[in-house]
Design a protein around this motif. Structure first.
Motif, PDB file in Angstrom:
ATOM      1  N   GLY A  70     -59.665  61.460-110.685  1.00  0.00           N
ATOM      2  CA  GLY A  70     -60.275  61.046-111.937  1.00  0.00           C
ATOM      3  C   GLY A  70     -61.076  59.774-111.855  1.00  0.00           C
ATOM      4  N   PHE A  71     -61.458  59.329-110.655  1.00  0.00           N
ATOM      5  CA  PHE A  71     -62.229  58.091-110.535  1.00  0.00           C
ATOM      6  C   PHE A  71     -63.565  58.231-111.250  1.00  0.00           C
ATOM      7  CE2 PHE A  71     -65.503  55.669-108.241  1.00  0.00           C
ATOM      8  CZ  PHE A  71     -65.018  54.377-108.439  1.00  0.00           C
ATOM      9  N   GLY A  72     -63.931  57.179-111.996  1.00  0.00           N
ATOM     10  CA  GLY A  72     -65.200  57.178-112.707  1.00  0.00           C
ATOM     11  C   GLY A  72     -66.204  56.253-112.075  1.00  0.00           C
ATOM     12  N   ASN A  73     -66.015  54.944-112.305  1.00  0.00           N
ATOM     13  CA  ASN A  73     -66.938  53.982-111.710  1.00  0.00           C
ATOM     14  C   ASN A  73     -66.219  52.672-111.467  1.00  0.00           C
ATOM     15  OD1 ASN A  73     -67.276  52.212-114.175  1.00  0.00           O
ATOM     16  ND2 ASN A  73     -68.000  54.162-115.000  1.00  0.00           N
ATOM     17  N   LEU A  74     -66.876  51.788-110.711  1.00  0.00           N
ATOM     18  CA  LEU A  74     -66.345  50.483-110.321  1.00  0.00           C
ATOM     19  C   LEU A  74     -67.393  49.426-110.592  1.00  0.00           C
ATOM     20  CD1 LEU A  74     -64.328  48.574-108.696  1.00  0.00           C
ATOM     21  CD2 LEU A  74     -65.682  49.192-106.682  1.00  0.00           C
ATOM     22  N   SER A  75     -66.932  48.254-111.082  1.00  0.00           N
ATOM     23  CA  SER A  75     -67.857  47.137-111.277  1.00  0.00           C
ATOM     24  C   SER A  75     -67.153  45.839-110.910  1.00  0.00           C
ATOM     25  CB  SER A  75     -68.338  47.075-112.733  1.00  0.00           C
ATOM     26  OG  SER A  75     -67.248  46.867-113.609  1.00  0.00           O
ATOM     27  N   ILE A  76     -67.908  44.968-110.249  1.00  0.00           N
ATOM     28  CA  ILE A  76     -67.411  43.618-109.926  1.00  0.00           C
ATOM     29  C   ILE A  76     -67.752  42.726-111.097  1.00  0.00           C
ATOM     30  CG2 ILE A  76     -67.485  41.702-108.298  1.00  0.00           C
ATOM     31  CD1 ILE A  76     -66.284  44.235-107.143  1.00  0.00           C
ATOM     32  N   THR A  77     -66.748  42.173-111.751  1.00  0.00           N
ATOM     33  CA  THR A  77     -66.981  41.411-112.989  1.00  0.00           C
ATOM     34  C   THR A  77     -67.156  39.922-112.776  1.00  0.00           C
ATOM     35  OG1 THR A  77     -64.587  41.243-113.328  1.00  0.00           O
ATOM     36  CG2 THR A  77     -65.726  43.108-114.357  1.00  0.00           C
ATOM     37  N   ASP A  78     -66.605  39.399-111.673  1.00  0.00           N
ATOM     38  CA  ASP A  78     -66.718  37.945-111.483  1.00  0.00           C
ATOM     39  C   ASP A  78     -66.402  37.603-110.034  1.00  0.00           C
ATOM     40  OD1 ASP A  78     -67.138  35.300-112.063  1.00  0.00           O
ATOM     41  OD2 ASP A  78     -65.131  34.948-112.895  1.00  0.00           O
ATOM     42  N   LEU A  79     -67.089  36.564-109.540  1.00  0.00           N
ATOM     43  CA  LEU A  79     -66.817  35.987-108.224  1.00  0.00           C
ATOM     44  C   LEU A  79     -66.485  34.524-108.420  1.00  0.00           C
ATOM     45  CD1 LEU A  79     -69.674  37.609-106.084  1.00  0.00           C
ATOM     46  CD2 LEU A  79     -67.256  38.225-106.093  1.00  0.00           C
ATOM     47  N   ARG A  80     -65.377  34.079-107.832  1.00  0.00           N
ATOM     48  CA  ARG A  80     -64.902  32.716-108.061  1.00  0.00           C
ATOM     49  C   ARG A  80     -64.515  32.053-106.756  1.00  0.00           C
ATOM     50  NH1 ARG A  80     -60.159  33.192-110.326  1.00  0.00           N
ATOM     51  NH2 ARG A  80     -59.962  35.458-110.294  1.00  0.00           N
ATOM     52  N   LEU A  81     -64.334  30.738-106.863  1.00  0.00           N
ATOM     53  CA  LEU A  81     -63.849  29.936-105.726  1.00  0.00           C
ATOM     54  C   LEU A  81     -64.683  30.175-104.464  1.00  0.00           C
ATOM     55  CD1 LEU A  81     -59.983  30.329-106.245  1.00  0.00           C
ATOM     56  CD2 LEU A  81     -61.468  28.495-107.046  1.00  0.00           C
ATOM     57  N   GLY A  82     -65.951  29.964-104.616  1.00  0.00           N
ATOM     58  CA  GLY A  82     -66.845  30.127-103.466  1.00  0.00           C
ATOM     59  C   GLY A  82     -66.949  31.563-103.003  1.00  0.00           C
ATOM     60  N   ASP A  83     -66.941  32.485-103.942  1.00  0.00           N
ATOM     61  CA  ASP A  83     -67.044  33.922-103.667  1.00  0.00           C
ATOM     62  C   ASP A  83     -65.908  34.435-102.789  1.00  0.00           C
ATOM     63  OD1 ASP A  83     -69.311  33.822-105.128  1.00  0.00           O
ATOM     64  OD2 ASP A  83     -70.711  34.050-103.452  1.00  0.00           O
ATOM     65  N   SER A  84     -64.772  33.724-102.806  1.00  0.00           N
ATOM     66  CA  SER A  84     -63.625  34.201-102.031  1.00  0.00           C
ATOM     67  C   SER A  84     -62.665  35.010-102.893  1.00  0.00           C
ATOM     68  CB  SER A  84     -62.881  33.019-101.396  1.00  0.00           C
ATOM     69  OG  SER A  84     -62.345  32.168-102.402  1.00  0.00           O
ATOM     70  N   VAL A  85     -62.873  34.968-104.184  1.00  0.00           N
ATOM     71  CA  VAL A  85     -62.048  35.720-105.112  1.00  0.00           C
ATOM     72  C   VAL A  85     -62.958  36.597-105.959  1.00  0.00           C
ATOM     73  CG1 VAL A  85     -60.428  35.627-107.043  1.00  0.00           C
ATOM     74  CG2 VAL A  85     -60.273  33.930-105.205  1.00  0.00           C
ATOM     75  N   ALA A  86     -62.656  37.866-106.012  1.00  0.00           N
ATOM     76  CA  ALA A  86     -63.469  38.812-106.770  1.00  0.00           C
ATOM     77  C   ALA A  86     -62.604  39.524-107.797  1.00  0.00           C
ATOM     78  CB  ALA A  86     -64.117  39.831-105.841  1.00  0.00           C
ATOM     79  N   THR A 142     -66.473  35.473 -97.378  1.00  0.00           N
ATOM     80  CA  THR A 142     -66.932  35.573 -98.761  1.00  0.00           C
ATOM     81  C   THR A 142     -67.193  37.027 -99.115  1.00  0.00           C
ATOM     82  OG1 THR A 142     -69.216  35.214 -98.046  1.00  0.00           O
ATOM     83  CG2 THR A 142     -67.953  33.265 -98.717  1.00  0.00           C
ATOM     84  N   TRP A 143     -67.426  37.244-100.359  1.00  0.00           N
ATOM     85  CA  TRP A 143     -67.600  38.604-100.870  1.00  0.00           C
ATOM     86  C   TRP A 143     -69.002  39.110-100.569  1.00  0.00           C
ATOM     87  CZ3 TRP A 143     -63.672  41.435-102.271  1.00  0.00           C
ATOM     88  CH2 TRP A 143     -63.903  42.701-102.834  1.00  0.00           C
ATOM     89  N   ASP A 144     -69.144  40.433-100.268  1.00  0.00           N
ATOM     90  CA  ASP A 144     -70.449  41.055-100.050  1.00  0.00           C
ATOM     91  C   ASP A 144     -70.373  42.505-100.513  1.00  0.00           C
ATOM     92  OD1 ASP A 144     -69.127  42.456 -97.990  1.00  0.00           O
ATOM     93  OD2 ASP A 144     -69.687  40.927 -96.520  1.00  0.00           O
ATOM     94  N   ASP A 145     -71.505  43.215-100.411  1.00  0.00           N
ATOM     95  CA  ASP A 145     -71.576  44.599-100.898  1.00  0.00           C
ATOM     96  C   ASP A 145     -70.702  45.538-100.096  1.00  0.00           C
ATOM     97  OD1 ASP A 145     -73.318  43.794-102.829  1.00  0.00           O
ATOM     98  OD2 ASP A 145     -75.150  44.341-101.704  1.00  0.00           O
ATOM     99  N   ASP A 146     -70.501  45.255 -98.819  1.00  0.00           N
ATOM    100  CA  ASP A 146     -69.655  46.131 -98.014  1.00  0.00           C
ATOM    101  C   ASP A 146     -68.224  46.154 -98.542  1.00  0.00           C
ATOM    102  OD1 ASP A 146     -71.746  46.819 -96.385  1.00  0.00           O
ATOM    103  OD2 ASP A 146     -71.302  45.261 -94.873  1.00  0.00           O
ATOM    104  N   LYS A 147     -67.758  44.989 -98.993  1.00  0.00           N
ATOM    105  CA  LYS A 147     -66.392  44.926 -99.519  1.00  0.00           C
ATOM    106  C   LYS A 147     -66.304  45.680-100.848  1.00  0.00           C
ATOM    107  CE  LYS A 147     -65.171  40.606 -97.194  1.00  0.00           C
ATOM    108  NZ  LYS A 147     -66.360  40.583 -96.331  1.00  0.00           N
ATOM    109  N   THR A 148     -67.375  45.652-101.607  1.00  0.00           N
ATOM    110  CA  THR A 148     -67.386  46.439-102.846  1.00  0.00           C
ATOM    111  C   THR A 148     -67.305  47.922-102.535  1.00  0.00           C
ATOM    112  OG1 THR A 148     -68.735  44.737-103.939  1.00  0.00           O
ATOM    113  CG2 THR A 148     -68.683  46.917-104.952  1.00  0.00           C
ATOM    114  N   LYS A 149     -68.067  48.364-101.513  1.00  0.00           N
ATOM    115  CA  LYS A 149     -68.020  49.772-101.121  1.00  0.00           C
ATOM    116  C   LYS A 149     -66.637  50.164-100.601  1.00  0.00           C
ATOM    117  CE  LYS A 149     -72.950  50.107-100.008  1.00  0.00           C
ATOM    118  NZ  LYS A 149     -73.951  50.322 -98.940  1.00  0.00           N
TER     119      LYS A 149
END
Length: 1011
Positions: free
Chosen positions: A164-180, A146-153
Motif C-alpha cells: 500500500g505504499f503511496g509516496n514519500l517526502s522529505i519534510t526537513d533537514l536539520r543539524l547540518g543536513d545530518s538529520v532528516a 550529510t543527506w543526499d538524494d541517494d539516501k532518499t531513494k
C-alpha cells in the motif's frame, strides 16, 4: 406401521461459460425457478429441486486449454475483485477505493497496492480490501555524512516493501543536513514486526538511527460533542498488537505536552482484551478549559510508535477571575447618604487558547447609604452549556462619621484613605516580580505591609509544578527542571529586599512536588537540586510575617521535605548522600545502620529497605513549640524507610549536648496531624553532659526539647507515690469506718449533711488518686488511655472541690442562720447539682471548647491538661474553678474563726484565751484538708520564676501536703471526731465481748447499736 419415505439429495455444481462479463446476479436470475428437469448420461430424466443456490467462481486448469478467447468474472463475496482471462493469461484488479490485501501482496510479492495481478489468487481470502489512510512520520539521524538524494531513494525503496505504499517526502533537514525528517503514506494497515524489519534494514544500509511513528493503525474513542466544564470525560485507545509502552499527550498551539497521572489526569493502561492486546485510557477529573485540545495516544514497540488523535472540546469557563476596582476605596465621608459614587471595575481571566489574558471592564454605582454588610460588585461568566461561574469583590466604603486611615505614601506606594477594618490590595510589585501588596487599616492606624510579590522566574516554576501535580507535562525531565529552577531561584533570596513571598512560594513548590511524588516516582537525580534549594530556604529569617504564618510555613516545609525524601527512589549502590549548609541527607541500605548527620548519631536495625536520614538546621526556632517553658535544640532529624517490611522498629538517636541553661531533656517527634511536638513512643534513654540519647519505636521527624520548669526529681516522685499510696489506703479505711458508724453518727440533719459531704469528698479524692497513680508513666500508655485518665483526673478532682464547696457553704449557713436550718431534701437536691452536675458540665464544656477551637485538651506527655500561657490552655478549666472554690473555702474558714472568737469575747480571762486559741487551731487543722486549702500552694508554683530559690521548697510543700491529703482526711474527719471515735470503740468492744461470750457459752449473740 408408518410408511418410510426415502429422498435422494444431491449436491451439484453448475459451470457457466461465457465470452462476456457475467455478474453473480445475472447467473442467479437464470436459476430463479424452484426446479428444473435434467437428463443424465444414460438418457434418464430427473426433476431437480433447488434447496440452496450459491455462485462459486474459479478459474480451473481446463479453462486455460479450452480455447476460450476471453472470460470476465466478478469474484463472489469479493465484489471489489475483477478477474479477466484472455487466451491463457489471467489478470485480476481491485475496484476503485480498494487495494490488494496483505495476504495477497506478501504471498505473491508482486500483487501489491493497486497494480494488476497476474497470479491465480482466487483461492485467497481476502483479496481486495477497502483502502485506509496510514501515515508514517520518521526521523533519520546519520552517524556520519550529510543527506543526499541517494539516501532518499534508499528510504523509498525500503518503504516499497510494505503493501500500500503511496509516496514519500522529505519534510526537513536539520543539524547540518545530518538529520532528516520524512513522511510517507500508505493505503493498507501493516503489522509492527514487518515495519520494524524494514526500519532495521534501513538503519543498516544508511548507518543511521531511524525512529518512526504511525497514524491510522490505532483506534481512538473520544466524546464527539463539547463536554461540560468540570465534567469527567474519557478517551480510549486500542491496538490489536501487544506493545511495550503506552502514553498520552495533548497538543495546543502546535505544542505537544506529555500527560501523566495526577490530580486531574488519570491514566489506565490495564484495559487490554483478547481482541485488543494494547489499551490505554485517559480520564480528566473535573476538566477545565486548560485541557481542551488535541489528544494523542501512543503505543511503542522498539523504535516504532503507533499514534492516534482526537479533539476534545470543553465548554469554557474561567478557572480564576481576578477583579480590581478604581478607586481602591470609596470615600462617602463628605457625601450625603442619598448620594453614590461610580467606580470602574475590571475582571481579568486567562485566555485558555493562548498565554494572554482577557480583560472585561464595566462601571458600578456604590451607594453612600450605610449598610450592615459590605457592598460588593459581581461578575458572572456563562458558557454554551449554560454553566455559570461568578466572582465578587467587596468595596471598602468610608461612611460619614466612621473611623478611617489617612492616605499615606510608603516606600513609593500610595495607600489610599481606607475605612477601619478594611484591607487594601495594590498591584504594584517591583520590576521582575509578580503578585500584590496588602495592608490592613486597624482603627485609624495602618498595619505593616504584607508583600506577596514573587520573583517572575519562581512564579513560573510554581505554575509548572502546579501543572505537574495535575498531570500536565508530568515527565521526569520536567521534574528535574523544576528542582533545578527552584535551586537557582532560591540563591537570589539574599539580594532581594523582601524574601518572605519568595520563601512562601518556594515552600509551596516543595509541597506541590511532594504531593505529585505520591502519583509519580521521582528518581534520585533530583536530590542534589532539592537539598540545595531546601537549604537555601532556611538561610533567611522569614521576617515581616507574624508568628502563626511562620509556624504554618515551617510545618509545611518540614512535611514537604519529609514527603519528598520518602517518595524519591534512591540508588542503593550510592550511599554517600547529599550535603548542604542547612540540610544533610544520608542513606543506609544495610541491615545494621549506623550513621551521623550533623553530629547526630543514628542507629537502626532492619531486615530490608533503605533508611533515609535528613538533618535540618535553622528550622526548630520556626516550628510551633507546644512544650511551653522549654527550650528547643537547633537540630532536627527526619528518618524514613523505603521498601521496608519490618513490623516493628526501634531507632536510637544520639543528639549532641548544646549550651543551654536547661537541664531536663525531652525526646520528641513532630506530629504532622496536629502540627505540634509529641513524645509518644520516644524515651530519653540516657542524658549526660555531652549527649542526649533518645529511643523511639517509630520513624518521623525527631528533636530534643530542654526544660528547666520541671522540678520533678526522684525524691519528689518517691514522695508522690508513697503519699498517694497511703492516701488510697487511708481513704478506703475512712469510707469503711463511715459505712460502719453511719447510722449512729447521722441522727441530726447537720451531722447528716457533714458526713454526706465528707463521704463524697473522700470517694472522689480516692478515684482521683487512683487515676493519678495510673498515669504516672504516660510513655507506656496509649493515646486513648492517656486521654481517659486526663478526663478522669479533671472530673474527679473537680467533683471533690465542688463537694468541699458544698461543705463550707453548709457550715457557714448553719453558723449565720442558726434559726433557719436547711431541710434534708433541699440540701440533697442543691448539693447533688453542685457536687455531681457542675463537675460534669465544667469538664464537658472545656473539652467541647478545645475540640471546637482545634486546641489540645490534654498533653500526652503528662496525661493532664495543657498550659500554654496565662489564660490560655485547657488547664484553666481546672485552675479557675479550683481557685474560686479554694478562696471561697478560705473565706468560710475565716467566718468560722471569727465566730469562734466573738463567742469568747465576753470572757476575757487568760484561760479562756487559751481555749479560744486551741479552738482556732483545731478549726484550722480540721478544715484545711477538707476545704482543700493546701491547693493554694499550687498557685504559687505558677507565680514563682523558674530560678526563684523558694521554687523547690514550694514544690516539696505542695507535693507532701496534697499527696498525703487522704491521710489527713482520715485523721481529721474520722479519728478527730468524738462521735466517730466513740461509736468505733463501741463496735470494737461489742465485737470483742461477743467473741468472749461465744467462747464461753457456745452461743451466738446479736448486737444492736441503738440501745
Amino acid at each position: 406401521m408408518c410408511p418410510a419415505v426415502v429422498e435422494d439429495v444431491y449436491v451439484a455444481e453448475l459451470m457457466v461459460e461465457s465470452n462476456v462479463t457475467l455478474d453473480s446476479e445475472s447467473i442467479l436470475s437464470v436459476l430463479s425457478t424452484p426446479s428444473i428437469q435434467v437428463t443424465n448420461s444414460l438418457g434418464v430424466s430427473h426433476m431437480v429441486t433447488f434447496t440452496h443456490k450459491e455462485v462459486i467462481a474459479g478459474i480451473s486448469d481446463a479453462l486455460y486449454s479450452s480455447g476460450v478467447d476471453r472470460l470476465n468474472v466478478w469474484v463472489p463475496s469479493q465484489q471489489a475483485t475483477k478477474c479477466t482471462m484472455v487466451s491463457d493469461e489471467l489478470s485480476c484488479t481491485c475496484s476503485a477505493g480498494y487495494t490488494w490485501s496483505n495476504e495477497v501482496c506478501y504471498s505473491t510479492l508482486t500483487c501489491c497496492s493497486e497494480m494488476t495481478c497476474t497470479h491465480n489468487v482466487l483461492d485467497m481470502n481476502p483479496l481486495c480490501i477497502p483502502k485506509v489512510q496510514v501515515d508514517i512520520s520518521g526521523m533519520v539521524t546519520l552517524a556520519a555524512g550529510t543527506w543526499d538524494d541517494d539516501k532518499t531513494k534508499q528510504i523509498e525503496t525500503a518503504l516499497r516493501d510494505l503493501n500500500g505504499f503511496g509516496n514519500l517526502s522529505i519534510t526537513d533537514l536539520r543539524l547540518g543536513d545530518s538529520v532528516a525528517d520524512f513522511e510517507a503514506n500508505f493505503s493498507v494497515k501493516f503489522d509492527t514486526v514487518r515495519l520494524q524489519s524494514v526500519m532495521t534494514s534501513l538503519e543498516a544500509s544508511l548507518d543511521a538511527v531511524v525512529l518512526v511513528s504511525t497514524d491510522g493503525l490505532v483506534a481512538i474513542q473520544a466524546p464527539q460533542s463539547e463536554v461540560c466544564y468540570l465534567s469527567v470525560p474519557t478517551l480510549t485507545c486500542t491496538f490489536e498488537e501487544a506493545t511495550d509502552d503506552a502514553g498520552w499527550s495533548i497538543i495546543k498551539n502546535d505544542e505537544r505536552v506529555g500527560l501523566g497521572s495526577g490530580t486531574i489526569v488519570q491514566l489506565n493502561h490495564s484495559c487490554a482484551t483478547q481482541d485488543y492486546k494494547s489499551c490505554t485510557v485517559v480520564t480528566m477529573q473535573q476538566v477545565t478549559g486548560v485541557f481542551a485540545g488535541t489528544y494523542e495516544c501512543s503505543f511503542t514497540i522498539g523504535s516504532v510508535t503507533h499514534t492516534a488523535r482526537a479533539q476534545l472540546k470543553v465548554a469554557l469557563l474561567p478557572d480564576e477571575i481576578s477583579m480590581t476596582v478604581q478607586p481602591l476605596t470609596v470615600d462617602c465621608s463628605d457625601m450625603p447618604m442619598t448620594g453614590s459614587i461610580i467606580v470602574d471595575v475590571t475582571a481579568t481571566i486567562q485566555n485558555t487558547t493562548s498565554e494572554n489574558y482577557l480583560l472585561y471592564k464595566f462601571k458600578a454605582s456604590i451607594s453612600c447609604q450605610k449598610t450592615p454588610e459590605a457592598q460588593y460588585v459581581t461578575v458572572t461568566f456563562k458558557n454554551a452549556k449554560h454553566q455559570e461561574k461568578s466572582a465578587h469583590l467587596d468595596i471598602p466604603v468610608i461612611y460619614a462619621g466612621d473611623p478611617f486611615c489617612a492616605e499615606e505614601t510608603l516606600e513609593g506606594d500610595l495607600w489610599p484613605k481606607a475605612p477601619a477594618g478594611s484591607t487594601v490590595v495594590i498591584q504594584t510589585c517591583p520590576e521582575g516580580t509578580r503578585g500584590y501588596k496588602a495592608r490592613t487599616c486597624d482603627g485609624t492606624t495602618w498595619m505593616s505591609v504584607f508583600s506577596y510579590c514573587v520573583n517572575q522566574q519562581l512564579m513560573g516554576i510554581l505554575t509548572t509544578s502546579d501543572n505537574f501535580l495535575k498531570g500536565v507535562d508530568a515527565t521526569l525531565t520536567v521534574a528535574l527542571a523544576i528542582f533545578e529552577g527552584l535551586k537557582n531561584s532560591s540563591t537570589l533570596f539574599s539580594v532581594s529586599f523582601d524574601t518572605t513571598a519568595d520563601i512562601a512560594a518556594s515552600i509551596q513548590v516543595l509541597k506541590t512536588m511532594s504531593e505529585a511524588s505520591e502519583n509519580m516516582v521521582l528518581p534520585s537525580d533530583v536530590l542534589p537540586d532539592l537539598i540545595s534549594a531546601a537549604s537555601n530556604v532556611l538561610n533567611e529569617t522569614w521576617a515581616r510575617v507574624n508568628t502563626s504564618v511562620i509556624q504554618q510555613m515551617s510545618s509545611g516545609y518540614l512535611q514537604s521535605l519529609e514527603g519528598l525524601v520518602r517518595n524519591i527512589k534512591v540508588n542503593r549502590s550510592n550511599e554517600e548522600g547529599v550535603n548542604s549548609q542547612n540540610v544533610d541527607l544520608k542513606f543506609c541500605s544495610g541491615t545494621d545502620c549506623n550513621l551521623s548527620v550533623f553530629d547526630i548519631n543514628v542507629n537502626l536495625n532492619k531486615t530490608s529497605g533503605v533508611m533515609k536520614t535528613v538533618g535540618v538546621k535553622n528550622l526548630m526556632d520556626k516550628l510551633r513549640n507546644n512544650y511551653h517553658e522549654m527550650e528547643h535544640s537547633s537540630l532536627l532529624l527526619s528518618v524514613t524507610l523505603e521498601d521496608c517490611n519490618d513490623s516493628q522498629l526501634g531507632i536510637t538517636l544520639e543528639f549532641p549536648k548544646e549550651k543551654l541553661n536547661y537541664t531536663n531533656p525531652f525526646c520528641v517527634f513532630w506530629n504532622t496531624t496536629g502540627g505540634e511536638w509529641s513524645d509518644e513512643g520516644c524515651l530519653v534513654q540516657m542524658a549526660d553532659g555531652n549527649h542526649t540519647v533518645c529511643k523511639c519505636d517509630h520513624l518521623t521527624s525527631f528533636s530534643v526539647l530542654m526544660s528547666g520548669d520541671d522540678a520533678s526529681d526522684d525524691t519528689l516522685d518517691l514522695i508522690t507515690n508513697v503519699g498517694l499510696g497511703l492516701s488510697v489506703c487511708s481513704l478506703l479505711i475512712f469510707l469503711t469506718v463511715e459505712f460502719l458508724v453511719w447510722s449512729a453518727v447521722v441522727k441530726t440533719n447537720l451531722s447528716h449533711f457533714r458526713h454526706t459531704a465528707m463521704v463524697n469528698i473522700a470517694m472522689f479524692l480516692l478515684l482521683a488518686d487512683i487515676s493519678f497513680l495510673a498515669s504516672t508513666s504516660p510513655e507506656i500508655l496509649s493515646d486513648t488511655s492517656c486521654f481517659v485518665l486526663a478526663v478522669c483526673k479533671h472530673l474527679f478532682f473537680m467533683a471533690m472541690f465542688c463537694w468541699m464547696l458544698v461543705m463550707s457553704v453548709m457550715l457557714v449557713h448553719q453558723l449565720i442562720f442558726v434559726f433557719s436550718p436547711l431541710r434534708k431534701r433541699v440540701f440533697m437536691f442543691l448539693s447533688s447539682i453542685v457536687g455531681y452536675l457542675c463537675p460534669v458540665l465544667i469538664v464537658g464544656c472545656s473539652y467541647v471548647y478545645c475540640k471546637y477551637t482545634s486546641k489540645p485538651y490534654h498533653d500526652t506527655a503528662t496525661c493532664w491538661l495543657v498550659f500554654e500561657k496565662l489564660l490560655h490552655g485547657s488547664i484553666h478549666a481546672f485552675l479557675l474553678p479550683v481557685g474560686t472554690i479554694t478562696f471561697a473555702n478560705l473565706f468560710s474558714m475565716l467566718v468560722v474563726i471569727v465566730t469562734l472568737v466573738k463567742t469568747s469575747v465576753p470572757d476575757s480571762s487568760k484561760a479562756d484565751d487559751k481555749e479560744t486559741a486551741k479552738g482556732i487551731l483545731k478549726v484550722v487543722l480540721v478544715l484545711t484538708p477538707v476545704f482543700g486549702v493546701t491547693w493554694v500552694i499550687g498557685f504559687f508554683l505558677l507565680i514563682l520564676d523558674k530560678g526563684h530559690p523558694m521554687l523547690t521548697v514550694t514544690s516539696y510543700a505542695f507535693t507532701i501536703l496534697n499527696s498525703f491529703q487522704g491521710v489527713f482526711i482520715l485523721l481529721t474527719g474520722c479519728f478527730a471526731e468524738q462521735k466517730v471515735r466513740e461509736e468505733l470503740l463501741h463496735l470494737i468492744m461489742a465485737k470483742t465481748k461477743g467473741k468472749s461470750d461465744s467462747a464461753k457459752n457456745f452461743t451466738s449473740t446479736t448486737y444492736t447499736k441503738d440501745k
